[in-house]
Motif scaffolding. Sequence first.
Motif, PDB file in Angstrom:
ATOM      1  N   ARG A  57     -14.531  -7.998  -5.900  1.00 34.05           N
ATOM      2  CA  ARG A  57     -15.843  -7.739  -5.303  1.00 34.05           C
ATOM      3  C   ARG A  57     -15.690  -7.117  -3.910  1.00 34.05           C
ATOM      4  N   THR A  58     -14.762  -7.662  -3.126  1.00 35.10           N
ATOM      5  CA  THR A  58     -14.517  -7.127  -1.787  1.00 35.10           C
ATOM      6  C   THR A  58     -14.046  -5.686  -1.843  1.00 35.10           C
ATOM      7  N   LEU A  59     -13.063  -5.416  -2.710  1.00 35.41           N
ATOM      8  CA  LEU A  59     -12.480  -4.077  -2.780  1.00 35.41           C
ATOM      9  C   LEU A  59     -13.472  -3.062  -3.347  1.00 35.41           C
ATOM     10  N   GLY A  60     -14.295  -3.500  -4.263  1.00 32.36           N
ATOM     11  CA  GLY A  60     -15.332  -2.610  -4.773  1.00 32.36           C
ATOM     12  C   GLY A  60     -16.275  -2.173  -3.665  1.00 32.36           C
ATOM     13  N   ALA A  61     -16.600  -3.108  -2.766  1.00 27.40           N
ATOM     14  CA  ALA A  61     -17.457  -2.761  -1.632  1.00 27.40           C
ATOM     15  C   ALA A  61     -16.745  -1.795  -0.684  1.00 27.40           C
ATOM     16  N   PHE A  62     -15.427  -1.960  -0.519  1.00 23.89           N
ATOM     17  CA  PHE A  62     -14.665  -1.048   0.340  1.00 23.89           C
ATOM     18  C   PHE A  62     -14.733   0.393  -0.157  1.00 23.89           C
ATOM     19  N   LEU A  63     -14.885   0.562  -1.470  1.00 18.69           N
ATOM     20  CA  LEU A  63     -14.860   1.898  -2.064  1.00 18.69           C
ATOM     21  C   LEU A  63     -16.232   2.555  -2.134  1.00 18.69           C
ATOM     22  N   ARG A  64     -17.230   1.949  -1.546  1.00 15.56           N
ATOM     23  CA  ARG A  64     -18.542   2.585  -1.537  1.00 15.56           C
ATOM     24  C   ARG A  64     -18.489   3.905  -0.767  1.00 15.56           C
ATOM     25  N   PRO A  65     -19.302   4.883  -1.174  1.00 15.85           N
ATOM     26  CA  PRO A  65     -19.283   6.196  -0.504  1.00 15.85           C
ATOM     27  C   PRO A  65     -19.514   6.064   0.998  1.00 15.85           C
ATOM     28  N   GLY A  66     -18.743   6.819   1.756  1.00 16.55           N
ATOM     29  CA  GLY A  66     -18.915   6.854   3.205  1.00 16.55           C
ATOM     30  C   GLY A  66     -18.039   5.904   3.980  1.00 16.55           C
ATOM     31  N   ARG A  67     -17.418   4.935   3.302  1.00 17.80           N
ATOM     32  CA  ARG A  67     -16.557   4.006   4.028  1.00 17.80           C
ATOM     33  C   ARG A  67     -15.167   4.611   4.192  1.00 17.80           C
TER      34      ARG A  67
ATOM     35  N   PRO B  73       0.827  -1.211   0.000  1.00 17.07           N
ATOM     36  CA  PRO B  73       0.000   0.000   0.000  1.00 17.07           C
ATOM     37  C   PRO B  73       0.859   1.258   0.000  1.00 17.07           C
ATOM     38  N   PHE B  74       0.250   2.375  -0.366  1.00 19.19           N
ATOM     39  CA  PHE B  74       0.962   3.654  -0.326  1.00 19.19           C
ATOM     40  C   PHE B  74       1.289   4.018   1.125  1.00 19.19           C
ATOM     41  N   PRO B  75       2.441   4.629   1.359  1.00 17.57           N
ATOM     42  CA  PRO B  75       2.766   5.065   2.730  1.00 17.57           C
ATOM     43  C   PRO B  75       1.727   6.070   3.219  1.00 17.57           C
ATOM     44  N   ALA B  76       1.201   5.818   4.418  1.00 17.78           N
ATOM     45  CA  ALA B  76       0.170   6.694   4.970  1.00 17.78           C
ATOM     46  C   ALA B  76       0.745   7.510   6.120  1.00 17.78           C
ATOM     47  N   PRO B  77       0.247   8.722   6.328  1.00 13.72           N
ATOM     48  CA  PRO B  77       0.725   9.521   7.460  1.00 13.72           C
ATOM     49  C   PRO B  77       0.322   8.886   8.782  1.00 13.72           C
ATOM     50  N   SER B  78       1.055   9.176   9.824  1.00 16.36           N
ATOM     51  CA  SER B  78       0.710   8.649  11.143  1.00 16.36           C
ATOM     52  C   SER B  78      -0.612   9.237  11.597  1.00 16.36           C
ATOM     53  N   MET B  79      -1.235   8.596  12.573  1.00 18.24           N
ATOM     54  CA  MET B  79      -2.548   9.021  13.034  1.00 18.24           C
ATOM     55  C   MET B  79      -2.419  10.204  13.988  1.00 18.24           C
ATOM     56  N   THR B  80      -2.890  11.357  13.557  1.00 18.78           N
ATOM     57  CA  THR B  80      -2.984  12.558  14.378  1.00 18.78           C
ATOM     58  C   THR B  80      -4.267  13.282  13.987  1.00 18.78           C
ATOM     59  N   PRO B  81      -4.753  14.233  14.795  1.00 18.11           N
ATOM     60  CA  PRO B  81      -5.974  14.953  14.417  1.00 18.11           C
ATOM     61  C   PRO B  81      -5.855  15.653  13.065  1.00 18.11           C
ATOM     62  N   SER B  82      -4.688  16.187  12.760  1.00 16.23           N
ATOM     63  CA  SER B  82      -4.534  16.964  11.524  1.00 16.23           C
ATOM     64  C   SER B  82      -4.335  16.098  10.289  1.00 16.23           C
ATOM     65  N   THR B  83      -3.946  14.826  10.471  1.00 17.30           N
ATOM     66  CA  THR B  83      -3.667  13.963   9.315  1.00 17.30           C
ATOM     67  C   THR B  83      -4.727  12.889   9.099  1.00 17.30           C
ATOM     68  N   LEU B  84      -5.778  12.892   9.915  1.00 18.77           N
ATOM     69  CA  LEU B  84      -6.762  11.812   9.837  1.00 18.77           C
ATOM     70  C   LEU B  84      -7.401  11.728   8.455  1.00 18.77           C
ATOM     71  N   ASP B  85      -7.851  12.856   7.921  1.00 18.83           N
ATOM     72  CA  ASP B  85      -8.487  12.840   6.595  1.00 18.83           C
ATOM     73  C   ASP B  85      -7.496  12.421   5.516  1.00 18.83           C
TER      74      ASP B  85
ATOM     75  N   ARG C 143      -5.030  10.422   5.898  1.00 20.01           N
ATOM     76  CA  ARG C 143      -4.821   8.981   6.024  1.00 20.01           C
ATOM     77  C   ARG C 143      -5.977   8.210   5.376  1.00 20.01           C
ATOM     78  N   TYR C 144      -7.211   8.662   5.616  1.00 18.97           N
ATOM     79  CA  TYR C 144      -8.356   8.027   4.951  1.00 18.97           C
ATOM     80  C   TYR C 144      -8.185   8.073   3.427  1.00 18.97           C
ATOM     81  N   ALA C 145      -7.745   9.219   2.914  1.00 14.01           N
ATOM     82  CA  ALA C 145      -7.588   9.378   1.463  1.00 14.01           C
ATOM     83  C   ALA C 145      -6.475   8.481   0.927  1.00 14.01           C
ATOM     84  N   THR C 146      -5.386   8.352   1.673  1.00 10.95           N
ATOM     85  CA  THR C 146      -4.273   7.511   1.224  1.00 10.95           C
ATOM     86  C   THR C 146      -4.686   6.046   1.171  1.00 10.95           C
ATOM     87  N   GLU C 147      -5.381   5.585   2.208  1.00 13.04           N
ATOM     88  CA  GLU C 147      -5.810   4.183   2.212  1.00 13.04           C
ATOM     89  C   GLU C 147      -6.819   3.920   1.091  1.00 13.04           C
ATOM     90  N   ARG C 148      -7.621   4.911   0.766  1.00 14.79           N
ATOM     91  CA  ARG C 148      -8.548   4.744  -0.360  1.00 14.79           C
ATOM     92  C   ARG C 148      -7.779   4.580  -1.664  1.00 14.79           C
TER      93      ARG C 148
END
Length: 337
Positions: free
Chosen positions: A85-95, A46-58, A60-65
């Motif tokens: 099929r599994t990954l398509g479900a992961f990409l549904r809006p709001g997840r 996977p792509f390197p994601a930022p560490s979990m902090t209040p300012s990087t949370l969004d 991180r969500y975008a990177t994992e997407r």
Amino acid sequence: MPPHPRTTSPPRARRRLRRALACAVTISGVLLTTAGTGHADPYAAPFPAPSMTPSTLDARYATERRSIEQALRTAHGVGDTGRARTLGAFLRPGRRFLDFDPRGRGQAVEVIGDLASARRVALLVPGADTTLGSFDQRPGKPWSTPGGGARAVYTEASRITPRPGLAVVAWLGYAAPKTLSSDVLTDERAGQGAVALHRFVSGVHRVNPAARIGLLCHSYGSVVCGRAAGSATGGAAWRRVTDIALFGSPGTTAWSASALGAARVWAGRGGTDWMEDVPHVRIFGLGLGPDPVSGRFGARVFDAGPGGHSDYLAPGSPSLRNLTDIALGRPESVTRA
């Protein structure tokens, strides 16, 4: 494995037979080969994601997407229809995912609710045989998956109270063992998972220092939670863990609930859960220790109803209601067995 039928008071001979069968199935895992296919894993890291902090949370969500989208392209390219099929479900809006890795059997961590503002955070830690493919897909029992179970807890919390202030995390953050393998007889995978769980709890604390945390630990996931709690050496993050619920548990490697720290330790087992018949021993590193619902272990035993090993988070069940009250930090509302 389907749950065993249950009678009101099974004869001693019947119980001996059930225990013998459970032993045979468990031990057979040691004898099965687990050789791979010899093919290289087609999925990229996977792509390197930022560490979990209040300012990087969004971010991180975008990177994992992006990582999920990349893996979906690979799945289509290699004809892996099940994974697609599994990954398509992961990409549904709001997840929203805080962690994702498509390699091997896969790992994923999904957040339901607002992690940054929640008063309580519940981490659902699943057990053996959990993979990306079974993250939220199981015919007839969607609540028995990490994603489906987390949604069931979140929905039940909203039913119990209009403003639950709860975020629920479906945490497949470790390589869960296969049921029919020698890995389920030891705590090696759990030890690796415990390190990852510690790291994640610290990340949750950085994002939301005020939140209190509950661990909902199913089956082999209770071994992960037990190892994590037993090895905790203090620190602000782990002190926010107020409750540890062990359900359908084969053991935790700990000899008593007091060994899991200062958190309230809960245990429950459904009336037709076959886990009752698994030997609760620990000898020379094999086995996972005492039964958490036994009196000598010392946990608070809650009413888990009549269900089987996959039924704890079924809508309308007493086990779901009690586990949700535990997640909400409402010990006075939990009905005891």
